[in-house]
Each structure stands twice: as structure tokens, then as C-alpha cells.
Motif scaffolding. Structure first.
Motif, PDB file in Angstrom:
ATOM      1  N   VAL A  28       0.843  -1.205   0.000  1.00  0.00           N
ATOM      2  CA  VAL A  28       0.000   0.000   0.000  1.00  0.00           C
ATOM      3  C   VAL A  28       0.875   1.249   0.000  1.00  0.00           C
ATOM      4  O   VAL A  28       0.599   2.213  -0.734  1.00  0.00           O
ATOM      5  N   ARG A  29       1.941   1.248   0.783  1.00  0.00           N
ATOM      6  CA  ARG A  29       2.835   2.404   0.833  1.00  0.00           C
ATOM      7  C   ARG A  29       3.477   2.672  -0.520  1.00  0.00           C
ATOM      8  O   ARG A  29       3.530   3.818  -0.982  1.00  0.00           O
ATOM      9  N   ARG A  30       3.954   1.616  -1.180  1.00  0.00           N
ATOM     10  CA  ARG A  30       4.584   1.786  -2.493  1.00  0.00           C
ATOM     11  C   ARG A  30       3.585   2.334  -3.507  1.00  0.00           C
ATOM     12  O   ARG A  30       3.903   3.226  -4.296  1.00  0.00           O
ATOM     13  N   LEU A  31       2.375   1.791  -3.496  1.00  0.00           N
ATOM     14  CA  LEU A  31       1.346   2.225  -4.434  1.00  0.00           C
ATOM     15  C   LEU A  31       1.036   3.709  -4.240  1.00  0.00           C
ATOM     16  O   LEU A  31       0.998   4.482  -5.196  1.00  0.00           O
ATOM     17  N   LEU A  32       0.828   4.128  -2.992  1.00  0.00           N
ATOM     18  CA  LEU A  32       0.487   5.525  -2.728  1.00  0.00           C
ATOM     19  C   LEU A  32       1.666   6.456  -2.995  1.00  0.00           C
ATOM     20  O   LEU A  32       1.480   7.560  -3.511  1.00  0.00           O
ATOM     21  N   HIS A  33       2.870   6.027  -2.668  1.00  0.00           N
ATOM     22  CA  HIS A  33       4.044   6.858  -2.919  1.00  0.00           C
ATOM     23  C   HIS A  33       4.218   7.070  -4.415  1.00  0.00           C
ATOM     24  O   HIS A  33       4.522   8.184  -4.864  1.00  0.00           O
ATOM     25  N   ALA A  34       4.003   6.030  -5.211  1.00  0.00           N
ATOM     26  CA  ALA A  34       4.115   6.135  -6.665  1.00  0.00           C
ATOM     27  C   ALA A  34       3.060   7.089  -7.231  1.00  0.00           C
ATOM     28  O   ALA A  34       3.294   7.731  -8.263  1.00  0.00           O
ATOM     29  N   LYS A  35       1.923   7.209  -6.559  1.00  0.00           N
ATOM     30  CA  LYS A  35       0.862   8.130  -7.001  1.00  0.00           C
ATOM     31  C   LYS A  35       1.125   9.558  -6.523  1.00  0.00           C
ATOM     32  O   LYS A  35       0.349  10.454  -6.808  1.00  0.00           O
ATOM     33  N   GLY A  36       2.208   9.760  -5.767  1.00  0.00           N
ATOM     34  CA  GLY A  36       2.573  11.096  -5.337  1.00  0.00           C
ATOM     35  C   GLY A  36       2.114  11.483  -3.938  1.00  0.00           C
ATOM     36  O   GLY A  36       2.307  12.615  -3.507  1.00  0.00           O
ATOM     37  N   TYR A  37       1.511  10.562  -3.213  1.00  0.00           N
ATOM     38  CA  TYR A  37       1.054  10.868  -1.858  1.00  0.00           C
ATOM     39  C   TYR A  37       2.206  10.721  -0.877  1.00  0.00           C
ATOM     40  O   TYR A  37       3.018   9.808  -0.983  1.00  0.00           O
ATOM     41  N   ARG A  38       2.247  11.621   0.091  1.00  0.00           N
ATOM     42  CA  ARG A  38       3.243  11.546   1.149  1.00  0.00           C
ATOM     43  C   ARG A  38       2.521  11.400   2.480  1.00  0.00           C
ATOM     44  O   ARG A  38       1.433  11.947   2.665  1.00  0.00           O
ATOM     45  N   TYR A  39       3.121  10.685   3.378  1.00  0.00           N
ATOM     46  CA  TYR A  39       2.444  10.298   4.620  1.00  0.00           C
ATOM     47  C   TYR A  39       3.458  10.099   5.723  1.00  0.00           C
ATOM     48  O   TYR A  39       4.656  10.018   5.491  1.00  0.00           O
ATOM     49  N   ARG A  40       2.936  10.015   6.927  1.00  0.00           N
ATOM     50  CA  ARG A  40       3.746   9.635   8.085  1.00  0.00           C
ATOM     51  C   ARG A  40       3.376   8.206   8.439  1.00  0.00           C
ATOM     52  O   ARG A  40       2.298   7.735   8.097  1.00  0.00           O
ATOM     53  N   LEU A  41       4.264   7.557   9.183  1.00  0.00           N
ATOM     54  CA  LEU A  41       4.063   6.140   9.482  1.00  0.00           C
ATOM     55  C   LEU A  41       3.693   5.908  10.934  1.00  0.00           C
ATOM     56  O   LEU A  41       4.139   6.623  11.831  1.00  0.00           O
ATOM     57  N   HIS A  42       2.901   4.904  11.150  1.00  0.00           N
ATOM     58  CA  HIS A  42       2.620   4.304  12.446  1.00  0.00           C
ATOM     59  C   HIS A  42       2.132   5.281  13.510  1.00  0.00           C
ATOM     60  O   HIS A  42       2.622   5.305  14.628  1.00  0.00           O
ATOM     61  N   GLY A  43       1.155   6.070  13.134  1.00  0.00           N
ATOM     62  CA  GLY A  43       0.468   6.915  14.103  1.00  0.00           C
ATOM     63  C   GLY A  43       1.115   8.232  14.410  1.00  0.00           C
ATOM     64  O   GLY A  43       0.622   8.969  15.257  1.00  0.00           O
ATOM     65  N   ALA A  44       2.200   8.578  13.744  1.00  0.00           N
ATOM     66  CA  ALA A  44       2.872   9.851  14.026  1.00  0.00           C
ATOM     67  C   ALA A  44       2.080  10.991  13.404  1.00  0.00           C
ATOM     68  O   ALA A  44       1.842  11.013  12.207  1.00  0.00           O
TER      69      ALA A  44
END
Length: 144
Positions: A28-44
Motif C-alpha cells: 500500500v505504501r509503495r502504491l500511494l508513494h508512486a501516485k505522489g502521496y506523502r504520509y507519516r508512518l505508524h500513528g505519528a
């Protein structure tokens, strides 16, 4: 069917199962990153942690995604409905606690103004549908 592993072997196998950076989560992370979305991990989120430590946090959008294994979080699919026959009372209690904990964490997040999406392991098999589902969730306006 009897377990082919000894109690010690089964315990060792179970101890190797991770809670973070699992293969479904990485997909899921790879798919979203490839679509240009940026996120924080594990509740941060900013200075603190969110209830339940969501796998992906989109703080600017106030959206979080949990990537859950069907067996461990007792999804309604075939894998999630399988309950081991050995130690059935333990597994039934675990099933109940897990469902209650997940529901409680979701309520806490929603009450704090976060939109929550749960992606189940069985949903990862259909990539185009998963991608559409994720993008739709992230692009829809927040609830009022």
C-alpha cells in the motif's frame, strides 16, 4: 486436522510475525508513494501518537489508513473467519478483544475529526480496484 508443528515450533513461528512494515503495508505504501502521496508512518501526527497507531497518516488531510491482516483482525472473508481448533477459548477471547479494540480506536479517531479507512489483506489481490479505492478515499473532501 492436528497441528504438524510442536508447541515450541508454533510459538517460534508466531513470534516472528511483525506488527509494522508488513508486506501488505509495504504494498500500500509503495502504491500511494508512486501516485505522489506523502504520509507519516505508524500513528505519528505532529508531536503525538494517534489512537491505534494507524499505518499511514495523512495529517494535512486528517485521514488515516490501517492495513489489517484478515486473520489477525478477524475480517469477514474466508481467512478471517478461520478460527484455530486448538485452544478455541483463547482464540474466541482474542477475536472479541481485537474487534472491540479496533472499533474503539476507530471511534476515538473519528471523534477527533479523522477520516479512517481500513484496507484488508484480501483486498490487495485486485490492484486496480485497490488503487481506485485508496485514491477516492484520499481525494474526497473530509466529513463536516
Amino acid at each position: 486436522m492436528a497441528d504438524k508443528l510442536t508447541a515450541e515450533q508454533r510459538s517460534w513461528n508466531m513470534s516472528r510475525i511483525r506488527g509494522k512494515n508488513t508486506n501488505p503495508e509495504l504494498l500500500v505504501r509503495r502504491l500511494l508513494h508512486a501516485k505522489g502521496y506523502r504520509y507519516r508512518l505508524h500513528g505519528a501526527a505532529g508531536a503525538g501518537k494517534l489512537p491505534g497507531n494507524p499505518d499511514l497518516v495523512f495529517a494535512g488531510k486528517r485521514k488515516v489508513i490501517f492495513v489489517n491482516g484478515c486473520f489477525w483482525h478477524f475480517h469477514d472473508c474466508r481467512v478471517g473467519q478461520h478460527a484455530p481448533k486448538n485452544n478455541a477459548d483463547f482464540w474466541e477471547a482474542k477475536r472479541t478483544r481485537t474487534r472491540e479494540r479496533d472499533a474503539g480506536q476507530r471511534r476515538q479517531l473519528e471523534a477527533a475529526g479523522w477520516d479512517v479507512l481500513t484496507v484488508w489483506e484480501c483486498e490487495l489481490k485486485d490492484g486496480p480496484t485497490l488503487e481506485t479505492h485508496l485514491v477516492r478515499f484520499l481525494e474526497n473532501q473530509r466529513r463536516s
